[in-house]
Structures are given as C-alpha cells and as structure tokens.
Design a protein around this motif. Structure first.
Motif, short mmCIF file in Angstrom:
data_model
loop_
_atom_site.label_atom_id
_atom_site.label_comp_id
_atom_site.label_asym_id
_atom_site.label_seq_id
_atom_site.Cartn_x
_atom_site.Cartn_y
_atom_site.Cartn_z
N ILE A 159 0.87 -1.17 0.00
CA ILE A 159 0.00 0.00 0.00
C ILE A 159 0.90 1.22 0.00
O ILE A 159 1.84 1.31 0.80
CB ILE A 159 -0.93 -0.02 1.23
N GLU A 160 0.65 2.13 -0.93
CA GLU A 160 1.47 3.33 -1.05
C GLU A 160 0.53 4.53 -1.20
O GLU A 160 -0.49 4.44 -1.89
CB GLU A 160 2.37 3.22 -2.29
N ALA A 161 0.88 5.63 -0.55
CA ALA A 161 0.11 6.86 -0.73
C ALA A 161 1.06 8.04 -0.68
O ALA A 161 1.92 8.11 0.21
CB ALA A 161 -0.95 7.00 0.36
N THR A 162 0.93 8.94 -1.63
CA THR A 162 1.83 10.09 -1.66
C THR A 162 1.17 11.28 -2.35
O THR A 162 0.33 11.10 -3.23
CB THR A 162 3.15 9.75 -2.38
N ARG A 163 1.58 12.47 -1.92
CA ARG A 163 1.17 13.68 -2.62
C ARG A 163 2.41 14.31 -3.26
O ARG A 163 2.43 15.49 -3.54
CB ARG A 163 0.46 14.61 -1.62
N PHE A 164 3.42 13.46 -3.52
CA PHE A 164 4.70 13.90 -4.11
C PHE A 164 5.05 13.14 -5.38
O PHE A 164 6.22 13.08 -5.76
CB PHE A 164 5.83 13.71 -3.09
N ALA A 165 4.08 12.55 -6.06
CA ALA A 165 4.36 11.77 -7.27
C ALA A 165 4.20 12.68 -8.49
O ALA A 165 3.12 12.77 -9.08
CB ALA A 165 3.44 10.56 -7.35
N THR A 166 5.27 13.36 -8.85
CA THR A 166 5.20 14.34 -9.93
C THR A 166 4.58 13.73 -11.18
O THR A 166 4.97 12.64 -11.62
CB THR A 166 6.59 14.88 -10.29
N GLY A 167 3.62 14.45 -11.74
CA GLY A 167 2.96 13.98 -12.96
C GLY A 167 1.72 13.15 -12.70
O GLY A 167 0.90 12.98 -13.59
N ARG A 168 1.56 12.65 -11.48
CA ARG A 168 0.38 11.85 -11.14
C ARG A 168 -0.67 12.76 -10.51
O ARG A 168 -0.42 13.37 -9.47
CB ARG A 168 0.75 10.71 -10.19
N LYS A 169 -1.81 12.85 -11.13
CA LYS A 169 -2.85 13.79 -10.67
C LYS A 169 -3.76 13.16 -9.63
O LYS A 169 -4.00 13.72 -8.57
CB LYS A 169 -3.69 14.26 -11.88
N ASN A 170 -4.32 12.02 -9.97
CA ASN A 170 -5.24 11.35 -9.03
C ASN A 170 -5.21 9.86 -9.34
O ASN A 170 -6.23 9.24 -9.63
CB ASN A 170 -6.65 11.92 -9.18
N ALA A 171 -3.99 9.31 -9.29
CA ALA A 171 -3.76 7.94 -9.76
C ALA A 171 -3.97 6.94 -8.63
O ALA A 171 -3.04 6.58 -7.92
CB ALA A 171 -2.35 7.82 -10.33
N LEU A 172 -5.23 6.54 -8.45
CA LEU A 172 -5.56 5.44 -7.54
C LEU A 172 -5.50 4.17 -8.38
O LEU A 172 -6.35 3.95 -9.25
CB LEU A 172 -6.95 5.64 -6.94
N ARG A 173 -4.49 3.36 -8.13
CA ARG A 173 -4.27 2.18 -8.96
C ARG A 173 -4.09 0.96 -8.09
O ARG A 173 -3.42 1.03 -7.06
CB ARG A 173 -2.99 2.36 -9.79
N TRP A 174 -4.67 -0.14 -8.50
CA TRP A 174 -4.42 -1.39 -7.76
C TRP A 174 -4.46 -2.56 -8.72
O TRP A 174 -5.03 -2.48 -9.81
CB TRP A 174 -5.41 -1.57 -6.61
N GLU A 175 -3.85 -3.64 -8.27
CA GLU A 175 -3.84 -4.88 -9.04
C GLU A 175 -3.99 -6.03 -8.06
O GLU A 175 -3.42 -6.01 -6.97
CB GLU A 175 -2.52 -4.99 -9.81
N VAL A 176 -4.77 -7.03 -8.45
CA VAL A 176 -4.94 -8.24 -7.65
C VAL A 176 -4.49 -9.42 -8.50
O VAL A 176 -4.92 -9.55 -9.66
CB VAL A 176 -6.42 -8.42 -7.22
N ASN A 177 -3.61 -10.24 -7.95
CA ASN A 177 -3.13 -11.42 -8.67
C ASN A 177 -3.59 -12.68 -7.96
O ASN A 177 -3.36 -12.84 -6.76
CB ASN A 177 -1.60 -11.45 -8.75
N GLY A 178 -4.24 -13.58 -8.71
CA GLY A 178 -4.65 -14.86 -8.15
C GLY A 178 -4.04 -16.01 -8.94
O GLY A 178 -3.36 -15.79 -9.95
N SER A 179 -4.30 -17.23 -8.48
CA SER A 179 -3.67 -18.39 -9.13
C SER A 179 -4.18 -18.61 -10.55
O SER A 179 -3.49 -19.21 -11.36
CB SER A 179 -3.93 -19.65 -8.28
#
Ligand SMILES: NC(=O)c1ccc[n+]([C@@H]2O[C@H](COP(=O)([O-])OP(=O)(O)OC[C@H]3O[C@@H](n4cnc5c(N)ncnc54)[C@H](O)[C@@H]3O)[C@@H](O)[C@H]2O)c1
Length: 364
Positions: free
Chosen positions: A232-252
C-alpha cells in the motif's frame, strides 16, 4: 450538509441527480440546510446547490427536525462530534473518510453512532465505481482462484512546493495525518473490500518538506488474513500523477487491475481463457454493458461515466438502505469498516516508529 466545498459540492450534486438518473428513486432527497464557516460562502453555496437555508453552525442542522439524513463533508477534525450528535438526534448519517484522525477517535464514533441504531455509512466512494464492483464480483466468484497479491497505490502531486499554503490537510490537529488518512485510507478500504482483513503491516512514513507536520508519503507491506500479501502506497509527491488510484490483484488463475484515471475500464487476465496459451495477457474490459454494476441507471454501452457519479451510486445505496431498513454492508462501508481502516493506518504509523512489523489489533 456539513461543508460546502469539494465534498459538499460532490455530494450535493449526487443528491440532486438521484431522482433524475435513477428511477424510481429509493427516496427523493430534499436539500434542507447546509453549514460552513464563512457566512457569505455558505449563503452562496445554499443558493447555488439549492438548499433551503445556510447556517454557520452545524448544530442548527442537528436540531432541525425536518432533517432526516446528516451528510458530513467537513474536515477530519469535524467528523466525530457532528456525526455522533446527528445520530443521537435520530438522523441517519454519512461521514466522509477517514472516519477518525486516529483509531481511537474512529472507534468512539463507530460505537456511539452504532448504539443509536440509525443507518450510518462512511463515504468510501471508490467502492461505487462500476469497475471496482465488477472486480469484487469476479474475485467473489472464484474466477481468479487463490488470491496471492494486492498492490495498491494512490498518487497525487499537489504539495511538493515548499511554499504551498497551510491548508487544513497539512495541519496535524485538523487532518490527523497527511497522505496516510487522505489517500492511504482509500487504498486500505479497497484492499479490505476486495481481498479481506489486514493482519500485519510493515510501514514507513516520510515527510520531505522540513517543518511540515504531517506525512508526505507512506509505504507499507501488508499481510492479509486469507494468506495474500500486498503493498500500500500513498503520496502527494508523485510528480505527474494527478489522481492515480491504482491497484492490481493477482490470483492463481488470473489477475485484475484498475486505474481511477481510466475508471470505466478494468484490466483482466484469465489464465484459462480462450484462445489459450499463445494469446495470454491483460485485456481491457469497458465496464459499461447493461448487465454491469450500476449500469441500469445509465446509458447505452460505451457511453462512459465520470468520477462524480460514484457519489450518485453511493448515496443511492444509502437511501435504499434507509427506505428498506436494510444493511449498508457489505457494499457500503460501515462505520466499523471506517474504524478498521483507521486501525490499519495507526499500525502503519506504529510500524514506522518502531521499525518492526506490527499486528493490527481490532477492537470488537
Ligand atoms: N471520498 C473522497 O473521494 C474524498 C475526496 C476529498 C475529500 N474527502 C474528505 O472529505 C472531507 C472534506 O474534504 P474537502 O476536500 O471537501 O475539504 P474542503 O476544504 O474542500 O471543504 C471543507 C469544508 O468544511 C468547512 N469547514 C471547515 N472547518 C469548519 C468548521 N470549523 N466549521 C464548519 N465548517 C467548517 C469548510 O468551510 C468547507 O466548506 C475530508 O474529511 C476529506 O478527507 C473525501
């Protein structure tokens, strides 16, 4: 409505659309009163959004017997007291996230509101993105098999400037934390909603600007009760990223991935799907078909919706629970969900301080 700015506007917009977009509406909202600090601005907001009156004191709303639902879009320091007072006055409540500045505050709010028996929801609106709801359906169906990973991040860039004004989000007394409660809480809620309870965290926090009171960024490695691990990562310092809520789930048996800046899409990889081994990989599903979640309210396939419509779905869900005396859970975030997310936030802070992996301790 408490608050007339960002969330006050987003929620009011949704209340106004419900009876137009969803038919028949569960209940027809009437916008009675709106509260804020600046008298002129709150008067303007009442006129603009269509509230009967404006007030400088949220207690006027709590005392108003015509009001049946209290919507708290105030800053974090104003979540607990008005939400508890409104519930104790017999009003249903929805409160913006994070529920509390600390787990203690969130727990107190959860328990005291719960004791009143009103319908109560935390405004984790990203549960109400059609692609996110579809993702939950896919995971629940078992199509991804055993879940191994959740990798979630919420990236913005707006406070890198050392001279950025001291808004409430940078004031520890008001906000409680920085990127953690502002953005990380959303990722934590989605991790819990999609994959399940978080049991341990190894976290770190960073404050890049000297003198700033709150964290600018957080990183955490987490372990889920079901055996999956994640980040889990959260930052207001990711230059160029405006509102990038991104996630990925990997299953078998497959994976799914989401990016809020492309919210109508879900990336899906299903290992066993046709045409087979020679053509594997992620494909883009446009989540706008008639049988996709929430799509009964909207347009023909491909006529996409926007960020503001998550609030239409969220408030429609709450009004339906109020009308039917039904549960807000499992798709709406309960105040217990808000409290549990706050425990994970606190555990990240504890771990950052101790330098060791921390268990998340949930109170009953
Ligand atoms: N769910 C989401 O996607 C989302 C997005 C943004 C913000 N939020 C949450 O919504 C809440 C509000 O954030 P925002 O971005 O709308 O903030 P904002 O600064 O845009 O608005 C805050 C409002 O509260 C009012 N206010 C502040 N102090 C007050 C006081 N002492 N008494 C009465 N009113 C007061 C302000 O006048 C303003 O109308 C926060 O808790 C935030 O975490 C959620």
């Amino acid at each position: 409505m408490l608050g007339y700015a960002f969330m006050g506007k987003a929620h009011s917009n949704a209340f106004k659309k419900i009876a137009y977009i969803t038919w028949p509406p569960p209940l027809v909202p009437r916008l009675v009163g709106i509260a804020g600090r600046n008298a002129q601005a709150v008067e303007e907001a009442a006129a603009r959004y269509g509230y009967d009156y404006a007030t400088g004191d949220w207690r006027d709303l709590v005392a108003d017997e015509r009001i049946g639902l209290f919507d708290n879009g105030g800053p974090n320091s104003l979540h607990a007291e008005p939400t508890i007072a409104a519930a104790q006055a017999g009003k249903h409540v929805i409160c913006e996230k994070p529920l509390g500045r600390t787990a203690d505050e969130a727990y107190e709010t959860y328990k005291r509101v719960d004791a009143t028996g009103v319908k109560a929801m935390v405004a984790f609106n990203y549960r109400f993105v059609p692609a996110v709801r579809l993702a939950r359906q896919i995971i629940e169906s078992g199509e991804l098999g055993e879940i191994f990973h959740f990798r979630g991040k919420y990236l913005q860039e707006w406070i890198i400037d050392a001279d950025f004004p001291m808004v409430w989000r940078l004031d520890k007394d008001v906000a409680g934390s920085g990127a953690l409660g502002d953005l990380g809480a959303h990722v934590i809620d989605l991790a819990r909603y999609l994959v399940g309870e978080i049991e341990t965290v190894s976290g770190l926090t960073a404050t890049f600007q000297p003198g700033r009171e709150v964290d600018d960024a957080i990183e955490a490695a987490v372990a889920f009760a079901g055996g999956a691990v994640g980040t889990i990562e959260a930052t207001r310092f990711a230059t160029g990223r405006k509102n990038a809520l991104r996630w990925e789930v990997n299953g078998s048996r497959g994976s799914i991935a989401f990016d809020l800046e492309r919210l109508n899409e879900l990336q899906v990889h299903l290992a066993d799907s046709s045409p087979g081994e020679s053509a594997q990989g992620f494909r883009t599903v446009l989540v706008t078909e008639a049988d996709h979640p929430f799509w009964e309210h909207w347009w023909p396939p491909g006529h996409i919706i926007g960020w503001e419509h998550t609030f239409v779905h969220e408030l429609h869900h709450l009004l339906t629970a109020i009308r039917d005396d039904g549960d807000v859970a499992p798709h709406g975030a309960t105040l217990e969900d808000g409290y549990r997310a706050a425990e994970v936030c606190d555990a990240i802070v504890r771990s950052a301080g101790s330098g060791t992996r921390e268990s998340v301790r949930y109170r009953t």
